[in-house]
Design a protein around this motif. Sequence first.
Motif, PDB file in Angstrom:
ATOM      1  N   LYS A  73       5.146  -2.668  -4.362  1.00 60.04           N
ATOM      2  CA  LYS A  73       4.528  -3.767  -3.595  1.00 60.04           C
ATOM      3  C   LYS A  73       4.623  -3.524  -2.097  1.00 60.04           C
ATOM      4  O   LYS A  73       4.518  -4.450  -1.299  1.00 60.04           O
ATOM      5  CB  LYS A  73       5.207  -5.083  -3.961  1.00 60.04           C
ATOM      6  N   GLU A  74       4.893  -2.291  -1.708  1.00 60.09           N
ATOM      7  CA  GLU A  74       5.060  -1.987  -0.280  1.00 60.09           C
ATOM      8  C   GLU A  74       3.988  -0.991   0.168  1.00 60.09           C
ATOM      9  O   GLU A  74       3.453  -0.251  -0.645  1.00 60.09           O
ATOM     10  CB  GLU A  74       6.467  -1.408  -0.048  1.00 60.09           C
ATOM     11  N   GLY A  75       3.694  -0.992   1.464  1.00 57.75           N
ATOM     12  CA  GLY A  75       2.673  -0.069   1.933  1.00 57.75           C
ATOM     13  C   GLY A  75       2.806   0.210   3.410  1.00 57.75           C
ATOM     14  O   GLY A  75       3.702  -0.313   4.078  1.00 57.75           O
ATOM     15  N   LEU A  76       1.888   1.038   3.893  1.00 59.79           N
ATOM     16  CA  LEU A  76       1.899   1.391   5.317  1.00 59.79           C
ATOM     17  C   LEU A  76       0.719   0.778   6.049  1.00 59.79           C
ATOM     18  O   LEU A  76       0.687   0.782   7.274  1.00 59.79           O
ATOM     19  CB  LEU A  76       1.791   2.916   5.467  1.00 59.79           C
ATOM     20  N   ARG A  77      -0.233   0.273   5.292  1.00 59.01           N
ATOM     21  CA  ARG A  77      -1.520  -0.121   5.873  1.00 59.01           C
ATOM     22  C   ARG A  77      -1.366  -1.051   7.074  1.00 59.01           C
ATOM     23  O   ARG A  77      -2.088  -0.939   8.049  1.00 59.01           O
ATOM     24  CB  ARG A  77      -2.387  -0.784   4.800  1.00 59.01           C
ATOM     25  N   PHE A  78      -0.433  -1.971   7.001  1.00 59.93           N
ATOM     26  CA  PHE A  78      -0.314  -2.942   8.092  1.00 59.93           C
ATOM     27  C   PHE A  78       0.761  -2.563   9.111  1.00 59.93           C
ATOM     28  O   PHE A  78       1.192  -3.378   9.908  1.00 59.93           O
ATOM     29  CB  PHE A  78      -0.069  -4.337   7.512  1.00 59.93           C
ATOM     30  N   THR A  79       1.195  -1.329   9.068  1.00 53.39           N
ATOM     31  CA  THR A  79       2.190  -0.896  10.049  1.00 53.39           C
ATOM     32  C   THR A  79       1.513  -0.055  11.138  1.00 53.39           C
ATOM     33  O   THR A  79       0.375   0.401  10.965  1.00 53.39           O
ATOM     34  CB  THR A  79       3.306  -0.043   9.403  1.00 53.39           C
ATOM     35  N   ASP A  80       2.241   0.169  12.223  1.00 45.83           N
ATOM     36  CA  ASP A  80       1.681   0.921  13.353  1.00 45.83           C
ATOM     37  C   ASP A  80       1.468   2.396  13.004  1.00 45.83           C
ATOM     38  O   ASP A  80       0.781   3.112  13.720  1.00 45.83           O
ATOM     39  CB  ASP A  80       2.647   0.845  14.548  1.00 45.83           C
ATOM     40  N   LEU A  81       2.079   2.860  11.896  1.00 46.39           N
ATOM     41  CA  LEU A  81       2.102   4.300  11.630  1.00 46.39           C
ATOM     42  C   LEU A  81       1.109   4.748  10.556  1.00 46.39           C
ATOM     43  O   LEU A  81       1.099   5.920  10.175  1.00 46.39           O
ATOM     44  CB  LEU A  81       3.528   4.717  11.226  1.00 46.39           C
ATOM     45  N   TYR A  82       0.276   3.817  10.107  1.00 47.78           N
ATOM     46  CA  TYR A  82      -0.630   4.121   8.992  1.00 47.78           C
ATOM     47  C   TYR A  82      -1.454   5.389   9.248  1.00 47.78           C
ATOM     48  O   TYR A  82      -1.614   6.238   8.367  1.00 47.78           O
ATOM     49  CB  TYR A  82      -1.542   2.920   8.749  1.00 47.78           C
ATOM     50  N   GLU A  83      -1.933   5.528  10.489  1.00 47.95           N
ATOM     51  CA  GLU A  83      -2.806   6.656  10.829  1.00 47.95           C
ATOM     52  C   GLU A  83      -2.062   7.991  10.830  1.00 47.95           C
ATOM     53  O   GLU A  83      -2.674   9.049  10.865  1.00 47.95           O
ATOM     54  CB  GLU A  83      -3.417   6.451  12.226  1.00 47.95           C
ATOM     55  N   LYS A  84      -0.771   7.936  10.840  1.00 47.24           N
ATOM     56  CA  LYS A  84       0.014   9.172  10.984  1.00 47.24           C
ATOM     57  C   LYS A  84       0.419   9.780   9.644  1.00 47.24           C
ATOM     58  O   LYS A  84       1.168  10.752   9.585  1.00 47.24           O
ATOM     59  CB  LYS A  84       1.259   8.896  11.844  1.00 47.24           C
ATOM     60  N   TYR A  85      -0.072   9.184   8.576  1.00 47.63           N
ATOM     61  CA  TYR A  85       0.216   9.708   7.231  1.00 47.63           C
ATOM     62  C   TYR A  85      -1.095   9.904   6.477  1.00 47.63           C
ATOM     63  O   TYR A  85      -2.087   9.240   6.766  1.00 47.63           O
ATOM     64  CB  TYR A  85       1.056   8.711   6.432  1.00 47.63           C
ATOM     65  N   ILE A  86      -1.069  10.801   5.470  1.00 45.70           N
ATOM     66  CA  ILE A  86      -2.163  10.798   4.503  1.00 45.70           C
ATOM     67  C   ILE A  86      -1.608  10.307   3.169  1.00 45.70           C
ATOM     68  O   ILE A  86      -0.410  10.484   2.899  1.00 45.70           O
ATOM     69  CB  ILE A  86      -2.813  12.201   4.337  1.00 45.70           C
ATOM     70  N   GLU A  87      -2.460   9.668   2.386  1.00 45.36           N
ATOM     71  CA  GLU A  87      -1.986   9.141   1.102  1.00 45.36           C
ATOM     72  C   GLU A  87      -2.035  10.236   0.050  1.00 45.36           C
ATOM     73  O   GLU A  87      -3.100  10.753  -0.260  1.00 45.36           O
ATOM     74  CB  GLU A  87      -2.873   7.966   0.670  1.00 45.36           C
ATOM     75  N   LEU A  88      -0.889  10.576  -0.489  1.00 43.15           N
ATOM     76  CA  LEU A  88      -0.857  11.587  -1.561  1.00 43.15           C
ATOM     77  C   LEU A  88      -1.181  10.924  -2.894  1.00 43.15           C
ATOM     78  O   LEU A  88      -1.841  11.505  -3.744  1.00 43.15           O
ATOM     79  CB  LEU A  88       0.538  12.198  -1.683  1.00 43.15           C
ATOM     80  N   ASP A  89      -0.638   9.738  -3.085  1.00 45.76           N
ATOM     81  CA  ASP A  89      -0.949   8.955  -4.282  1.00 45.76           C
ATOM     82  C   ASP A  89      -0.960   7.489  -3.869  1.00 45.76           C
ATOM     83  O   ASP A  89       0.093   6.886  -3.652  1.00 45.76           O
ATOM     84  CB  ASP A  89       0.096   9.208  -5.382  1.00 45.76           C
TER      85      ASP A  89
END
Length: 283
Positions: free
Chosen positions: A257-273
Motif C-alpha cells: 500500500k506504499e508508493g513513490l508517486r506522491f513523493t519528491d523523488l518519483y522522477e529519480k526512480y524507474i519502476e521495475l515492478d
Amino acid sequence: MKAKLNQYTPEIEPHMQSHLAAIVEAVYQKYGYDFRQYSEAHIKRRIMNRMAMSGLEDISQMPSKILNDEEFAFKLLQDLSITVTEMFRDPGFYRSLRENVIPILRTYPFIKIWHAGCSTGEEAYSMAIILQEEGLYDRTAIYATDFNQRALNRAKEGIFSNKLMKEYTANYQLSGGKESFSDYYTSNYDHVIMNQSLKKNIVWANHNLVTDSVFAEVHLILCRNVLIYFERELQNKTQKLFYDSLINGGILCLGAKEGLRFTDLYEKYIELDKKQRIFKKKY
Ligand SMILES: C[S@@+](CC[C@H](N)C(=O)[O-])C[C@H]1O[C@@H](n2cnc3c(N)ncnc32)[C@H](O)[C@@H]1O
C-alpha cells in the motif's frame, strides 16, 4: 501531524487533535521517540486503544501519565510501533524479487541489503533464505534495523511459534521457494529456531528512521509496511534518506500500500515492478 493539527479534518476533531499532539509531544520530550509526523488516524487508534486498557478516566490525563509512569509509556511505545509481520509476506513480492532483483544483485561482487523497519526479523530471514538458494548469501551483508529494541531482540533470537509454520510454508512455496521450508529451522516443542547459517550475515541494529541519519551505502533497501504510518512530509524525508543510502542503480522495495508517486523523488526512480512496488534508482 504537527502541520495538520491546526486544520480541521472531518475524521479528527480539533479538541482531539490537541490531546493527541500533547501526548506525542510528551513521548518525544521524555523519551526522544518522535511520532509527531505519524498519521493521525494511526496515532489516534493506538492511543484510544491504550486509553481503553489503562483505566484512565480522560484522555487529558495521558500526557502526565506518560511523563511519570515509565511502564505505561513503554506500553504505549509498543502500541505505536506496530510489529505485525510474516515470513514471505505477500508471496508475489518475493517471487518478483527472485525474478527481477536477484539477477541485478548477482552482478555485484559484494551485496549490501538494508531492511528498514524489520520488526521481529521474519522479512530478513526470508531474504536470507532466498539468497542462500540463489547462491548469493556468502557475499551478502544484511543490515536489519528497527527502533523497537524488544522486536529486535526477538529477531536476533530467530525463535518463532510452531503454529505459524504452516502459513509460512505456504507463503514460501507461493513465493517460488525451491526447497523444503522445514530445512531452514529446527522444531522444539511449540516453537522453531531458525538455522544459524541464515543468521550469520545479518547485523541487527537499532535505527530510527525519523531521527537517525544514513545507515550505510547499500544495493537494496526493503522498507515495507512502515511508511504507511507516516504523514506525507515524513514519507518524503524518509525517502530522501533511502535515496541517499542507495548506490546508483540500487533497488527500493516498498509495501503493497506504499508508493513513490506522491513523493519528491518519483522522477529519480524507474519502476521495475509496479504492482509489487519495486523501484530502481536511476543512474
Ligand atoms: C508493520 S511492521 C513491518 C515489518 C516488515 N517490514 C514487514 O513488512 O512485514 C512496521 C515496523 O516498523 C517499525 N518502525 C515504525 N516506525 C519506525 C521508525 N521511525 N524507525 C524505525 N522503525 C520504525 C516498527 O517498530 C515495526 O517493527
